[in-house]
Design an enzyme around this catalytic site. Structure first.
Site, PDB file in Angstrom:
ATOM      1  N   LEU A  63      45.056  41.615  46.545  1.00 52.28           N
ATOM      2  CA  LEU A  63      45.417  41.971  45.171  1.00 52.28           C
ATOM      3  C   LEU A  63      45.400  43.488  45.024  1.00 52.28           C
ATOM      4  O   LEU A  63      44.416  44.154  45.368  1.00 52.28           O
ATOM      5  CB  LEU A  63      44.437  41.344  44.191  1.00 52.28           C
TER       6      LEU A  63
ATOM      7  N   ASP B  82      38.884  40.475  47.245  1.00 52.72           N
ATOM      8  CA  ASP B  82      40.138  40.100  46.585  1.00 52.72           C
ATOM      9  C   ASP B  82      41.209  39.725  47.599  1.00 52.72           C
ATOM     10  O   ASP B  82      42.396  39.855  47.329  1.00 52.72           O
ATOM     11  CB  ASP B  82      40.627  41.257  45.707  1.00 52.72           C
TER      12      ASP B  82
END
Length: 528
Positions: A385, A427
């Site tokens: 991300l 992430d």
């Protein structure tokens, strides 16, 4: 099966199961204690409910009583007004006759001390007590108000000290008119404060209970405390904070609690009040919570003692039973169950509930073995991300965790049931695609399409909401993109190498600007 229980279809000896025995004992004690506590809470709620109902009923009754008494006084004042206006219209009004008439009306009105009347100049010239001293009340505010308002009806005054007898009284006044409608004085009736307190005494509340009557400006008219009379002077406006707060939101009637120092006389009570919508006075009554809850406290002490005795008895019985048990078999079984649960926990990410890195590698190894047998392609995607750290830094980890959970859902919705979505850490997510066929170009096309679908889904806006108990939920609108690296595999290679290739492709996607998909550029599969 004597002395055994079935676990997973296999009989497990119950003998010597000391932990379960203790658990049963604790559960029994806790269950009984919980039931006892629930009962005590219920009984306390009932005491409070009864207090509320009792005080509300008393307040309603007293409001109706004073409304009726003022209605009766007003009827008497109207009668006195007509007689005075009739006699004053003659050339020679008969003072003795008027005083006798006022005395007769006063005698018919309970708790009414006097009825008096003035002339247009404000001199008190008539009265049920046949006043002899000349007193003028023209400077009173109510006198001037009635003098200037021909249409005025009954005025309910705040308590004042009478100029004739120097006593506090609660008065009710009407205007007197001449035949032409011009002002000709006032007629007023007065309730005696001690007589009002004597009315309160008839209610017979418990010790430390109180009844209070206040005027429309919340000045005290009369107050009676059932264990010692009234210690607060007439006209006093000292009020508890709880009453003022409740009155703001419930201007007609309400119930509140004044505890200890927050009470005007230091006694904890539950109060109810009513504001007369007809005459403006406020009537309130309060019951001593200490007295009301005394029986409940006795019940609580007895209940606690019984629960403690029961706990001792259960502990004694448990100690007798466990002496006859041997614990090894059941302890081993319990340890095996715990070990199995720990293994299950070890394979899934606790935040997103996705397979973790360990389970992903196991499934990737199985996919490689299947690919080697069928010569069919598989693909591995490595997702990161973009700018995730900024969300954590600005809004905190609670919002970061919500974003990770939402991202995991969006990724899972983009793949098939046979594929695997894993949270690799932080992430980073990894997607394993199985069975993409034996044609390399078609496999690349299929993997790229899934990757683009995931990238588009992750790029949609996020509405992240964190609930708070003490204030309104916090909502953050956030946009997040993803950089995705894709690599294909077919029948060979190590799991770590495949993951590394996808990771390299992901970093290539970040280097060209992020929010894009890159196929591993140096993949040996391209040479096929």
């Amino acid at each position: 099966m004597d002395g055994e229980i079935a676990m997973g279809g296999t009989p497990v000896p119950l003998r010597r199961s000391r932990p379960i025995l203790y658990l049963y004992g604790v559960v029994i004690v806790v269950a009984i204690a919980t039931m006892a506590l629930t009962l005590l809470v219920y009984l306390r709620q009932q005491v409070t409910l009864n207090l509320e109902e009792n005080t509300q009923s008393i307040a309603r009754t007293l409001e109706l009583t004073f409304n009726a008494q003022i209605d009766a006084i007003d009827v008497g004042l109207i009668a006195a007004k007509r007689e005075l206006e009739r006699q004053n219209s003659s050339d020679q009004p008969h003072s003795q006759s008027i005083n006798s008439y006022l005395h007769l009306i006063t005698a018919s009105l309970p708790n009414t001390e006097i009825i008096r009347a003035t002339n247009a100049a404000g001199d008190i010239i008539y009265g049920s007590d046949s006043p002899t001293a000349l007193v003028n009340i023209a400077d009173r505010d109510y006198f001037q108000q009635l003098k200037g308002d021909p249409s005025a009806g009954l005025l309910v005054l705040n308590p004042v000290i009478g100029r004739l007898d120097k006593k506090w009284g609660w008065s009710f006044v009407r205007r007197l008119n001449k035949l032409d409608g011009s002002f000709n004085g006032v007629v007023y009736a007065r309730l005696d404060i001690p007589r009002i307190e004597a009315m309160f005494m008839q209610v017979k509340l418990v010790s430390s209970g109180i009844i209070a009557l206040r005027d429309k400006d919340l000045g005290l008219i009369a107050r009676y405390r059932f264990d010692g009379g009234n210690t607060i002077p007439t006209g006093d406006k000292k009020l508890s904070v709880g009453f003022l707060e409740v009155l703001k939101t419930h201007p007609v009637e309400g119930t509140y609690t004044a505890l200890g120092d927050n009470s005007i006389d230091g006694v904890s009570r539950l109060y109810s009040y009513r504001v007369s919508q007809k005459y403006g006075f406020v009537i309130s009554d309060g019951l001593d919570m200490g007295v009301a809850f005394s029986y409940w406290r006795t019940q609580a002490y007895v209940t606690v003692a019984l629960v403690a005795l029961l706990a001792v008895m259960v502990a004694f019985i448990v100690s007798l039973i466990q002496k006859s048990w041997v614990s090894e078999e059941l302890v081993a079984s319990n340890l095996a169950k715990i070990d199995l649960q720990m293994r299950l926990i070890a394979f899934f990410d606790p935040l997103t509930q996705l397979p973790n890195r360990r389970l992903l590698k196991d499934r990737l190894s199985q996919a490689i073995a299947t690919s080697k047998r069928t010569r069919g392609f598989g693909a591995l995607m490595f997702l990161d991300l973009d700018n995730f750290k900024a969300l954590n830094d600005v809004h905190g980890h609670e919002f970061g965790d919500l974003l990770l959970v939402e991202a995991s859902k969006r990724i899972s919705q983009c793949v098939r049931a046979v594929d695997t979505v894993s949270r690799f850490g932080g992430d980073e997510f990894v997607v394993l695609l199985n069975d993409l066929g034996s044609e390399q170009d078609l496999a690349i096309q299929a993997a790229t399409q899934v990757a683009e679908k995931i990238r588009a889904a992750l790029g949609q806006p996020y509405s992240l909401c964190v609930e708070h108990q003490e204030h309104a939920p916090a909502v953050v609108e956030h946009r997040c993109t993803a950089s995705i690296g894709v690599t294909l595999f077919v029948g060979d290679g190590m799991a770590d190498d495949i993951v590394q290739r996808a990771d390299v492709a992901m970093y290539q996607a970040k280097e060209v600007g992020r929010n894009c998909v890159r196929l591993y550029a140096n993949d040996a599969i391209e040479l096929l």
